[in-house]
Motif scaffolding. Structure first.
Motif, PDB file in Angstrom:
ATOM      1  N   ARG A 151       0.826  -1.204   0.000  1.00  0.00           N
ATOM      2  CA  ARG A 151       0.000   0.000   0.000  1.00  0.00           C
ATOM      3  C   ARG A 151       0.864   1.259   0.000  1.00  0.00           C
ATOM      4  NH1 ARG A 151      -2.308  -3.394   3.971  1.00  0.00           N
ATOM      5  NH2 ARG A 151      -4.280  -4.341   3.298  1.00  0.00           N
ATOM      6  N   HIS A 152       2.109   1.138  -0.405  1.00  0.00           N
ATOM      7  CA  HIS A 152       2.969   2.311  -0.486  1.00  0.00           C
ATOM      8  C   HIS A 152       3.875   2.214  -1.703  1.00  0.00           C
ATOM      9  CE1 HIS A 152       5.997  -0.423   1.213  1.00  0.00           C
ATOM     10  NE2 HIS A 152       6.922   0.519   1.065  1.00  0.00           N
ATOM     11  N   SER A 153       4.501   3.323  -2.026  1.00  0.00           N
ATOM     12  CA  SER A 153       5.408   3.371  -3.173  1.00  0.00           C
ATOM     13  C   SER A 153       6.657   4.161  -2.810  1.00  0.00           C
ATOM     14  CB  SER A 153       4.735   4.047  -4.380  1.00  0.00           C
ATOM     15  OG  SER A 153       3.555   3.376  -4.755  1.00  0.00           O
ATOM     16  N   LEU A 154       7.773   3.792  -3.436  1.00  0.00           N
ATOM     17  CA  LEU A 154       9.019   4.533  -3.336  1.00  0.00           C
ATOM     18  C   LEU A 154       9.440   4.976  -4.724  1.00  0.00           C
ATOM     19  CD1 LEU A 154      11.103   2.177  -0.982  1.00  0.00           C
ATOM     20  CD2 LEU A 154       9.709   4.138  -0.302  1.00  0.00           C
ATOM     21  N   VAL A 155      10.124   6.103  -4.804  1.00  0.00           N
ATOM     22  CA  VAL A 155      10.638   6.611  -6.083  1.00  0.00           C
ATOM     23  C   VAL A 155      12.103   6.970  -5.904  1.00  0.00           C
ATOM     24  CG1 VAL A 155      10.578   8.589  -7.653  1.00  0.00           C
ATOM     25  CG2 VAL A 155       8.466   7.408  -7.057  1.00  0.00           C
ATOM     26  N   LEU A 156      12.918   6.588  -6.880  1.00  0.00           N
ATOM     27  CA  LEU A 156      14.336   6.930  -6.902  1.00  0.00           C
ATOM     28  C   LEU A 156      14.592   7.883  -8.052  1.00  0.00           C
ATOM     29  CD1 LEU A 156      17.318   6.492  -6.001  1.00  0.00           C
ATOM     30  CD2 LEU A 156      17.383   4.546  -7.584  1.00  0.00           C
ATOM     31  N   LEU A 157      15.220   9.023  -7.741  1.00  0.00           N
ATOM     32  CA  LEU A 157      15.565   9.986  -8.772  1.00  0.00           C
ATOM     33  C   LEU A 157      16.933   9.668  -9.368  1.00  0.00           C
ATOM     34  CD1 LEU A 157      14.392  13.356  -7.186  1.00  0.00           C
ATOM     35  CD2 LEU A 157      13.111  11.757  -8.612  1.00  0.00           C
ATOM     36  N   LYS A 158      17.136  10.062 -10.600  1.00  0.00           N
ATOM     37  CA  LYS A 158      18.376   9.797 -11.313  1.00  0.00           C
ATOM     38  C   LYS A 158      19.423  10.850 -10.987  1.00  0.00           C
ATOM     39  CE  LYS A 158      20.205   9.104 -15.999  1.00  0.00           C
ATOM     40  NZ  LYS A 158      19.883   9.099 -17.454  1.00  0.00           N
ATOM     41  N   ASP A 159      20.686  10.391 -10.830  1.00  0.00           N
ATOM     42  CA  ASP A 159      21.837  11.284 -10.644  1.00  0.00           C
ATOM     43  C   ASP A 159      21.590  12.306  -9.534  1.00  0.00           C
ATOM     44  OD1 ASP A 159      23.094   9.987 -12.774  1.00  0.00           O
ATOM     45  OD2 ASP A 159      22.212  11.358 -14.231  1.00  0.00           O
ATOM     46  N   CYS A 160      21.136  11.808  -8.403  1.00  0.00           N
ATOM     47  CA  CYS A 160      20.820  12.703  -7.288  1.00  0.00           C
ATOM     48  C   CYS A 160      21.248  12.042  -5.985  1.00  0.00           C
ATOM     49  CB  CYS A 160      19.328  13.014  -7.270  1.00  0.00           C
ATOM     50  SG  CYS A 160      18.813  14.085  -5.921  1.00  0.00           S
ATOM     51  N   THR A 161      22.087  12.714  -5.208  1.00  0.00           N
ATOM     52  CA  THR A 161      22.504  12.169  -3.916  1.00  0.00           C
ATOM     53  C   THR A 161      21.824  12.886  -2.757  1.00  0.00           C
ATOM     54  OG1 THR A 161      24.425  13.641  -3.887  1.00  0.00           O
ATOM     55  CG2 THR A 161      24.740  11.414  -4.780  1.00  0.00           C
ATOM     56  N   LEU A 162      21.087  13.950  -3.040  1.00  0.00           N
ATOM     57  CA  LEU A 162      20.339  14.681  -2.013  1.00  0.00           C
ATOM     58  C   LEU A 162      18.858  14.610  -2.378  1.00  0.00           C
ATOM     59  CD1 LEU A 162      20.487  16.471   0.537  1.00  0.00           C
ATOM     60  CD2 LEU A 162      20.577  18.460  -0.983  1.00  0.00           C
ATOM     61  N   ASN A 163      18.030  14.245  -1.412  1.00  0.00           N
ATOM     62  CA  ASN A 163      16.592  14.081  -1.673  1.00  0.00           C
ATOM     63  C   ASN A 163      16.364  13.124  -2.844  1.00  0.00           C
ATOM     64  OD1 ASN A 163      16.230  15.962   0.348  1.00  0.00           O
ATOM     65  ND2 ASN A 163      15.822  17.660  -1.042  1.00  0.00           N
ATOM     66  N   GLN A 164      17.031  11.986  -2.799  1.00  0.00           N
ATOM     67  CA  GLN A 164      17.005  11.074  -3.939  1.00  0.00           C
ATOM     68  C   GLN A 164      15.889  10.047  -3.893  1.00  0.00           C
ATOM     69  OE1 GLN A 164      20.656   8.638  -3.709  1.00  0.00           O
ATOM     70  NE2 GLN A 164      20.773   9.296  -1.582  1.00  0.00           N
ATOM     71  N   VAL A 165      15.377   9.711  -2.684  1.00  0.00           N
ATOM     72  CA  VAL A 165      14.314   8.723  -2.536  1.00  0.00           C
ATOM     73  C   VAL A 165      13.095   9.394  -1.914  1.00  0.00           C
ATOM     74  CG1 VAL A 165      13.623   6.546  -1.464  1.00  0.00           C
ATOM     75  CG2 VAL A 165      15.954   6.825  -2.310  1.00  0.00           C
ATOM     76  N   TYR A 166      11.932   9.123  -2.484  1.00  0.00           N
ATOM     77  CA  TYR A 166      10.673   9.669  -2.001  1.00  0.00           C
ATOM     78  C   TYR A 166       9.708   8.529  -1.695  1.00  0.00           C
ATOM     79  CZ  TYR A 166      12.011  14.388  -3.509  1.00  0.00           C
ATOM     80  OH  TYR A 166      12.647  15.602  -3.648  1.00  0.00           O
ATOM     81  N   GLY A 167       8.795   8.760  -0.756  1.00  0.00           N
ATOM     82  CA  GLY A 167       7.791   7.768  -0.424  1.00  0.00           C
ATOM     83  C   GLY A 167       6.412   8.384  -0.358  1.00  0.00           C
ATOM     84  N   PHE A 168       5.382   7.572  -0.633  1.00  0.00           N
ATOM     85  CA  PHE A 168       3.997   8.013  -0.504  1.00  0.00           C
ATOM     86  C   PHE A 168       3.104   6.790  -0.377  1.00  0.00           C
ATOM     87  CE2 PHE A 168       5.691   8.317  -4.770  1.00  0.00           C
ATOM     88  CZ  PHE A 168       4.822   7.572  -5.568  1.00  0.00           C
ATOM     89  N   GLY A 169       1.932   7.007   0.213  1.00  0.00           N
ATOM     90  CA  GLY A 169       1.024   5.901   0.501  1.00  0.00           C
ATOM     91  C   GLY A 169       0.952   5.636   1.993  1.00  0.00           C
TER      92      GLY A 169
END
Length: 371
Positions: free
Chosen positions: A142-160
């Motif tokens: 019931r949740h999701s994670l997102v990984l941004l490309k070429d980013c070491t700051l604020n690179q992973v996000y979550g929601f749900g």
């Protein structure tokens, strides 16, 4: 199945020995994502096909309908080159080569990331990331994670849903959020892969360190922020089930994290429960037994079963077998890895990959001419 050597196309089969001829015309399959009861296939040409349960709109075909054993192209994304897909319990995510993120399916916990709690039966672009380049999405129960490309700051996000800490955004308990928020505790490390399943989350760093957060394993307290596993080993792959996790080292050894429910990991009499490191909440990884002298190349975890592929292309499965998901010709549970017979001998002439859904398993076989 019998003519895969001649066609040169990647053959796809479930471990209950169903084959999918309709996928041949779509071209070689580069990735499968298996969810609660649906499957997403990504071709090397960036096209997507889905099938299985669609009662929450997770198949993305614009209607609430099941699509059983008949993979159907996802026409709404035909103008995009899709590079990554993920399937949760009843929602789906798709990433394009330009870094756009699309989601559909069950949104009752905010896991689609659109700022509301609506479900969607067609993929919709997540506007939050319109000025970012998304590399991966990982869909859990019931949740999701997102990984941004070429980013070491604020690179992973979550929601749900975040009740068990699986979003990693706060030390406090959070019921759910419908807009992406930054996962804390990963600053200064470069993440190359993310994983989500059940109420668990994980991230793998470029130097092989593994971070986990969410529901605690083996009765340990929940981790509301990412915690690095206390290990000197270098991991190349990690995968999560509902009650366990697997990690693969660069030299082909498989380690496990979590409990022994349904024999999902190993014989409870041979392994003690996961222990705590001194002054830490991190759990110790145990080596999967029965694999001495065997080099493993690929791992997968379902709800409560596991699978791996050896360097010789052998598939081994263990854990919960009630639905035949172990591919062993019965519905028994297995406490240690057992070799699956595919009905023919590969002799190293193909690349084999295995993918686990909640109670089912698929394998892809790529003939050597495409390796």
């Amino acid at each position: 199945m019998g003519n895969w050597e001649r066609t040169g196309l990647r053959t796809i089969t479930s471990l209950n020995f169903f084959s999918f001829p309709s996928l041949s015309s779509a071209g070689p399959i580069s990735l499968l994502a298996c969810g609660g009861a649906h499957v997403i296939a990504l071709t090397s040409a960036g096209k997507v096909l889905t099938w299985g349960r669609g009662t929450s709109g997770q198949l993305g075909h614009g209607e609430i309908v099941n699509c059983t054993l008949n993979p159907k192209p996802l026409t709404s994304l035909e103008s995009y080159f899709i590079t990554y897909v993920s399937a949760g319990w009843s929602h789906s995510g798709f990433v394009s080569d330009t870094g756009c993120l699309f989601t559909c399916g069950d949104g009752l916990f905010g896991q689609l990331g659109h700022g509301d709690y609506r479900s969607l039966c067609s993929p919709v672009k997540v506007s939050f990331f319109v000025n970012q380049h998304v590399a991966q999405i990982a869909c859990g129960m019931r949740h999701s994670l997102v990984l941004l490309k070429d980013c070491t700051l604020n690179q992973v996000y979550g929601f749900g849903s975040g009740k068990r800490g699986q979003l990693g955004i706060s030390k406090d308990r959070i019921k759910s959020i419908s807009l992406p928020e930054v996962t804390n505790g990963l600053e200064g490390v470069e993440i190359v892969g993310i994983n989500a399943n059940g109420d668990h989350s994980a991230a793998l760093t470029v130097d092989g360190h593994l971070y986990t957060w969410g529901r605690g394993y083996n009765g340990l307290s929940d981790a509301h922020l990412p915690q690095r596993l206390g290990s000197s080993m270098c991991f190349t792959q990690a995968t999560l089930g509902w009650n366990h996790g697997l990690a693969l080292t660069g030299d082909g050894k498989v380690f496990m994290l979590g409990g022994n429910k349904h024999g999902v990991l190993s014989d409870p009499e041979k392994l003690s429960p996961a222990k705590q490191l001194p002054d830490s909440k991190e759990s110790i990884l145990d080596k999967v037994p029965g694999l001495d002298g065997i080099k493993v190349e690929h791992i997968a975890a379902g709800a409560e079963h596991s699978a791996l592929v050896t360097e010789n292309g052998e598939i081994k499965t263990w854990g919960w077998g009630e639905h035949g998901q172990l591919g062993l010709g019965d519905t028994c549970d297995q406490t240690c890895p057992v070799t699956v017979s595919l009905g023919y001998i590969l002799n190293g002439a193909a690349t084999v990959r295995v993918y686990c859904g909640s109670g089912f398993t698929f394998a892809t076989v790529t003939p050597c001419i495409l390796c």
